[in-house]
Design a protein around this motif. Structure first.
Motif: not given
Length: 335
Positions: A62-75
């Protein structure tokens, strides 16, 4: 134009049960994803069982809103990302005007729809309303919401308009721009990272737009309640970090000093209202800001525009001049 609706989730099974059906039913033009921030409830199993067409991206933590979206959108491959909170109810044809706007306006990089209050649908919702702006000192406000004053929707903002920032509750962005900006700033974790991203897009010459032709309803505070000291901490700290990164060099330290003083006055106000935890949250936010100052100063872009604000002090307008609506402040600022 390929569009991906991406819903960030953390232990939000009940919200998904309530709001995911509206997204699935009303988004035939899009691929729908749930980006899960390492939930410990049955969110992922629920989505897989009840919504087999919804794709799942599982983040390792759980890396918050910022990290969560950054990681997910890579895929996720798409031309347009629609980042949608799990407590958003969408309406029929909500995507059509957004897609048309992106197709017809190549300079438009980010779009926000009209955001109304799910619990009181005649009123704008606190987080975004009809599009956001900031004052000289970085305090955010919206058309339809200034501080705690939320306006009734009387169609006063039924337009398409350039804005300064779009709400992260329902945030559309071109993938090419998101990638060029390297996504959200993960130092923020959550809160105001979308304002920082919009400011960085603005500094590159991109346009941020609002359209009333697309309407969504937002619960607001479903993941972190309004008035929570943690939210106070994140908002005050992240706003300061945003100023360091994006303010023009001329006047940077003068504006920061004034902002720190104004934050101190806000802390005193919390004490007078018998909310000492919020005062402590502001103090904690300032110390955290000092620790992150050097790191974030290095993130400054070469191009910093001076015309980022439409009023010098929203605090002065709101509390001293008693101007409670955007229309009054905006008209006065342009006169």
């Amino acid at each position: 134009m390929k569009i991906a609706v991406v819903i960030l989730n953390w232990n939000g099974q009940k919200l998904l049960e309530q709001f995911l059906p509206s997204v699935v039913d009303n988004s035939p033009q899009a691929s729908i994803y749930v980006a899960d921030n390492a939930s410990t409830d049955d969110s992922v199993a629920f989505v897989r069982s009840h919504f087999p067409t919804v794709q799942i991206v599982q983040n390792a933590s759980n890396s918050g809103y910022a990290g969560g979206y950054n990681e997910a959108l890579k895929h996720i491959e798409a031309d347009i990302y629609a980042l949608v909170n799990s407590d958003i109810e969408v309406t029929p044809n909500w995507l059509k005007p957004i897609i048309e706007k992106f197709q017809n306006e190549p300079k438009t990089a980010i779009i926000q729809p009209k955001i109304l209050d799910y619990k009181n649908k005649e009123y704008f919702e606190y987080a975004g309303a009809a599009g956001g702006f900031i004052d000289r000192y970085g305090y955010p406000f919206c058309r339809g919401r200034i501080f705690e004053t939320v306006e009734k929707d009387t169609h006063q903002y039924d337009d398409d308009a350039k804005i300064f920032w779009a709400s992260g509750a329902c945030f559309f962005i071109r993938k090419s721009v998101f990638d060029a900006l390297h996504g959200f700033d993960e130092d923020f974790f959550a809160h105001q990272e979308e304002i920082d991203l919009c400011w960085r897009a603005f500094n590159l010459g991109h346009q941020i737009q609002y359209t009333s032709k697309s309407v969504v309803y937002h619960v607001g505070g479903a993941t972190l309640q309004q008035g929570n000291p943690k939210k106070t901490f994140l908002n005050f700290r992240n706003s300061l970090l945003m100023l360091v990164k994006n303010l023009p060099k001329s006047g940077l330290y003068k504006i920061l000093l004034m902002r720190l003083i104004l934050d101190g006055l806000a802390g005193i106000q919390f004490l007078l209202k018998r909310k000492p935890l919020h005062t402590f949250a502001i103090i904690k936010a300032h110390f955290s800001f000092y620790g992150l100052f050097s790191k974030n100063y290095k993130k400054r872009a070469q191009q910093q525009f001076r015309d980022y604000f439409i009023t010098k002090s929203i605090i002065y307008r709101y509390f001293i001049r008693n101007q409670k609506t955007f229309e009054k402040i905006f008209n006065i600022s342009l006169s």
